[in-house]
Every structure is written in C-alpha cells, then in structure tokens.
Design a protein around this motif. Sequence first.
Motif, PDB file in Angstrom:
ATOM      1  N   ILE A  69       0.828  -1.204   0.000  1.00 47.34           N
ATOM      2  CA  ILE A  69       0.000   0.000   0.000  1.00 47.34           C
ATOM      3  C   ILE A  69       0.864   1.255   0.000  1.00 47.34           C
ATOM      4  CG2 ILE A  69      -1.934  -1.142   1.162  1.00 47.34           C
ATOM      5  CD1 ILE A  69      -1.026   0.227   3.775  1.00 47.34           C
ATOM      6  N   SER A  70       0.219   2.364  -0.330  1.00 41.19           N
ATOM      7  CA  SER A  70       0.853   3.686  -0.283  1.00 41.19           C
ATOM      8  C   SER A  70       0.358   4.431   0.945  1.00 41.19           C
ATOM      9  CB  SER A  70       0.500   4.486  -1.535  1.00 41.19           C
ATOM     10  OG  SER A  70       0.939   5.829  -1.418  1.00 41.19           O
ATOM     11  N   LEU A  71       1.204   5.306   1.477  1.00 43.29           N
ATOM     12  CA  LEU A  71       0.808   6.200   2.573  1.00 43.29           C
ATOM     13  C   LEU A  71       0.786   7.651   2.104  1.00 43.29           C
ATOM     14  CD1 LEU A  71       2.733   4.614   5.587  1.00 43.29           C
ATOM     15  CD2 LEU A  71       0.376   4.223   4.856  1.00 43.29           C
ATOM     16  N   GLY A  72       0.715   7.846   0.790  1.00 41.50           N
ATOM     17  CA  GLY A  72       0.667   9.197   0.266  1.00 41.50           C
ATOM     18  C   GLY A  72       1.877   9.509  -0.599  1.00 41.50           C
ATOM     19  N   ASN A  73       1.952  10.745  -1.035  1.00 45.05           N
ATOM     20  CA  ASN A  73       2.985  11.154  -1.980  1.00 45.05           C
ATOM     21  C   ASN A  73       4.319  11.513  -1.341  1.00 45.05           C
ATOM     22  OD1 ASN A  73       1.157  10.879  -4.108  1.00 45.05           O
ATOM     23  ND2 ASN A  73       0.426  12.986  -3.874  1.00 45.05           N
ATOM     24  N   ARG A  74       4.359  11.569  -0.033  1.00 43.75           N
ATOM     25  CA  ARG A  74       5.589  11.961   0.658  1.00 43.75           C
ATOM     26  C   ARG A  74       6.272  10.729   1.258  1.00 43.75           C
ATOM     27  NH1 ARG A  74       1.631  14.809   0.497  1.00 43.75           N
ATOM     28  NH2 ARG A  74       0.574  13.556   2.061  1.00 43.75           N
ATOM     29  N   ILE A  75       7.569  10.797   1.382  1.00 39.84           N
ATOM     30  CA  ILE A  75       8.337   9.716   1.997  1.00 39.84           C
ATOM     31  C   ILE A  75       8.332   9.924   3.505  1.00 39.84           C
ATOM     32  CG2 ILE A  75      10.568   8.563   2.136  1.00 39.84           C
ATOM     33  CD1 ILE A  75       9.200   8.255  -0.547  1.00 39.84           C
ATOM     34  N   LEU A  76       7.844   8.950   4.238  1.00 37.16           N
ATOM     35  CA  LEU A  76       7.764   9.054   5.694  1.00 37.16           C
ATOM     36  C   LEU A  76       8.970   8.386   6.343  1.00 37.16           C
ATOM     37  CD1 LEU A  76       3.982   8.198   6.285  1.00 37.16           C
ATOM     38  CD2 LEU A  76       5.023  10.421   5.786  1.00 37.16           C
ATOM     39  N   ARG A  77       9.387   8.931   7.458  1.00 35.06           N
ATOM     40  CA  ARG A  77      10.438   8.293   8.244  1.00 35.06           C
ATOM     41  C   ARG A  77       9.917   6.966   8.793  1.00 35.06           C
ATOM     42  NH1 ARG A  77      14.698  11.684   9.847  1.00 35.06           N
ATOM     43  NH2 ARG A  77      14.388  13.901   9.363  1.00 35.06           N
ATOM     44  N   THR A  78      10.846   6.069   9.132  1.00 37.05           N
ATOM     45  CA  THR A  78      10.431   4.761   9.632  1.00 37.05           C
ATOM     46  C   THR A  78       9.603   4.874  10.911  1.00 37.05           C
ATOM     47  OG1 THR A  78      11.201   2.540  10.222  1.00 37.05           O
ATOM     48  CG2 THR A  78      12.598   4.400  10.928  1.00 37.05           C
ATOM     49  N   GLU A  79       9.920   5.865  11.743  1.00 34.89           N
ATOM     50  CA  GLU A  79       9.158   6.014  12.990  1.00 34.89           C
ATOM     51  C   GLU A  79       7.812   6.675  12.766  1.00 34.89           C
ATOM     52  OE1 GLU A  79      12.072   9.606  13.030  1.00 34.89           O
ATOM     53  OE2 GLU A  79      11.987   7.556  12.235  1.00 34.89           O
ATOM     54  N   THR A  80       7.574   7.219  11.586  1.00 38.55           N
ATOM     55  CA  THR A  80       6.298   7.865  11.264  1.00 38.55           C
ATOM     56  C   THR A  80       5.352   6.913  10.533  1.00 38.55           C
ATOM     57  OG1 THR A  80       7.489   9.964  10.998  1.00 38.55           O
ATOM     58  CG2 THR A  80       5.234   9.877  10.167  1.00 38.55           C
ATOM     59  N   ALA A  81       5.903   6.051   9.692  1.00 41.05           N
ATOM     60  CA  ALA A  81       5.075   5.218   8.812  1.00 41.05           C
ATOM     61  C   ALA A  81       4.125   4.312   9.580  1.00 41.05           C
ATOM     62  CB  ALA A  81       5.972   4.387   7.903  1.00 41.05           C
ATOM     63  N   GLY A  82       4.626   3.624  10.595  1.00 38.73           N
ATOM     64  CA  GLY A  82       3.760   2.742  11.375  1.00 38.73           C
ATOM     65  C   GLY A  82       2.655   3.498  12.075  1.00 38.73           C
ATOM     66  N   MET A  83       2.982   4.688  12.579  1.00 35.40           N
ATOM     67  CA  MET A  83       1.973   5.484  13.267  1.00 35.40           C
ATOM     68  C   MET A  83       0.873   5.925  12.307  1.00 35.40           C
ATOM     69  SD  MET A  83       3.340   5.168  16.147  1.00 35.40           S
ATOM     70  CE  MET A  83       4.213   3.735  15.485  1.00 35.40           C
ATOM     71  N   ALA A  84       1.266   6.219  11.058  1.00 35.93           N
ATOM     72  CA  ALA A  84       0.286   6.622  10.052  1.00 35.93           C
ATOM     73  C   ALA A  84      -0.704   5.485   9.787  1.00 35.93           C
ATOM     74  CB  ALA A  84       0.990   7.033   8.759  1.00 35.93           C
ATOM     75  N   VAL A  85      -0.191   4.268   9.615  1.00 34.29           N
ATOM     76  CA  VAL A  85      -1.071   3.127   9.367  1.00 34.29           C
ATOM     77  C   VAL A  85      -1.974   2.863  10.564  1.00 34.29           C
ATOM     78  CG1 VAL A  85      -1.196   0.692   8.752  1.00 34.29           C
ATOM     79  CG2 VAL A  85       0.651   2.101   7.849  1.00 34.29           C
ATOM     80  N   LEU A  86      -1.406   2.919  11.760  1.00 31.98           N
ATOM     81  CA  LEU A  86      -2.201   2.662  12.962  1.00 31.98           C
ATOM     82  C   LEU A  86      -3.307   3.699  13.126  1.00 31.98           C
ATOM     83  CD1 LEU A  86       0.659   1.645  15.407  1.00 31.98           C
ATOM     84  CD2 LEU A  86      -1.149   0.160  14.539  1.00 31.98           C
ATOM     85  N   ALA A  87      -3.008   4.955  12.842  1.00 34.34           N
ATOM     86  CA  ALA A  87      -4.037   5.997  12.933  1.00 34.34           C
ATOM     87  C   ALA A  87      -5.157   5.739  11.929  1.00 34.34           C
ATOM     88  CB  ALA A  87      -3.416   7.373  12.707  1.00 34.34           C
ATOM     89  N   MET A  88      -4.794   5.288  10.727  1.00 32.77           N
ATOM     90  CA  MET A  88      -5.816   4.945   9.733  1.00 32.77           C
ATOM     91  C   MET A  88      -6.704   3.804  10.225  1.00 32.77           C
ATOM     92  SD  MET A  88      -3.584   5.051   6.204  1.00 32.77           S
ATOM     93  CE  MET A  88      -2.664   6.509   5.716  1.00 32.77           C
TER      94      MET A  88
END
Length: 243
Positions: free
Chosen positions: A217-236
């Motif tokens: 899956i994609s998390l958007g057009n920006r590259i997220l840091r490793t410590e940000t990516a998991g939080m983004a998925v969990l918030a979704m």
Amino acid sequence: MFQFFVAPEQIGEKEAFVTGSDVNHIRNVLRMKPGEQMRISDQQGRDVLCEISQADGEKITLKILKSCEGTEPPVKITLFQALPKGDKMELVIQKAVELGVSEIIPVAMRNCVVKLDKKRAENKCIRWQAIAESAAKQSKRSIIPRVGPVHTFEEAAEYVRTMNVRLLPYEQERGMAHTRKVLGNLEKGASIGIFIGPEGGFASGEIEMVKDDMEIISLGNRILRTETAGMAVLAMLVYEMED
C-alpha cells in the motif's frame, strides 16, 4: 486516573489487590491514600474502577466500585518494525501502544543501520517491554502489548503469514485508492500485520520475498520516516475500525 495491571486472581467480586513493585509506586511515588480511585485490569477482559481501602504492608487492598468498558480495538494488530537508529524504537513502541497495537516485533532487515548481537538484543527487548507497559498504563489499555524478540526478515515473513491481513507500506507504491479499498474492507476480529521498513528502505530482495503474501500500500505522496510510517497506518486503522 491511574491504571495498573494485575493477575486475574487478584480481582474478586467485591475486592481486588495490587502487589509487587506497583505497591511502592502507588504508596511512595504517587502517594495515593485510602479513598483515592484507580483503574485496574486483569488483561483478560475485566477492567474495574476501584477505591483504595488499605495501603500498608506489601499489598494495596481495593474496593471494587464498578466494571469499566474495555479499551481494546476490534482487531488484533502486530507491528513488524525494522530496527531504527538511536532510541527511535522507544518512541515507536510508546506511540504504537497508545494507538492500540497488540504486539510489536522488532525486525533486523538488510538495510537497517543498527546491528544487535544476541545479548544486546535481549537487553533492548527487556527495556522495550517496560516502555510498552508504561505506555499501556498511561493510555488506559486493557492489556500490556507484547514486545517480541528481534526477528530476522525471514522469521518475520513466516510469522506474518499466520495473520488474516498483511500490510506493507512501500515508498515506491503510488496512489491512495488501493489503500482506501484495503482498509475499507477490514472486518472486526481480524488479525493484522504491518511491515515497516528501515531508514534505508526495503531491499529489493525483501519485497520479492513477500510481495505475493502482502497487500502493498501507499501512505501518500511523501516519503515518511520509519518512525512515522507505522503510526500513520495505525491511525488509519483507528479511524476505520473503532466505533
């Protein structure tokens, strides 16, 4: 209000009690007195609001006031987190617990900068589990999420295959339509594994190994840091799954 975890046998019909290191914390750090309230959980689905009735000796005796509603999400989420640099893993664990993860598996991936020998990995995991417990208390979780031992990528890939839904956010994937579709089709009660890559990204061989087993899956057009990516998925997931 403070939260503590106890064994199931420490909660009766009308009374409960706290033992161990939490006794010193309640009495000497928090300086709680008889009449003050706290929430306790047996990690097996029973959460109760209590009032301190006695706070001396080697245990805190509590009067049960009422049952509390549980706080766990309707899905079981395991976060497979590539080992990040510095103390970022501590932040990841703290925030992932707050967002409802059930289990965190540290993964040594090919592009990880951090390399841990067996002894250091064991010591890190002890500290990480303590951070998970502290975060669970702060966020009023009904369980203490488990921090597993450090896995190789192959071990993690084998473990995630036991889960109903397997998500892998990948920086080369573009377009949120597929992400929305996957998350929108999740069912309550599902087990979900989330694979998060390291600072250097997933190695091409790693993607090849799991691409047929994972929803990439994609998390958007920006590259997220490793410590940000998991939080983004969990918030979704919180947005999609919680009432």
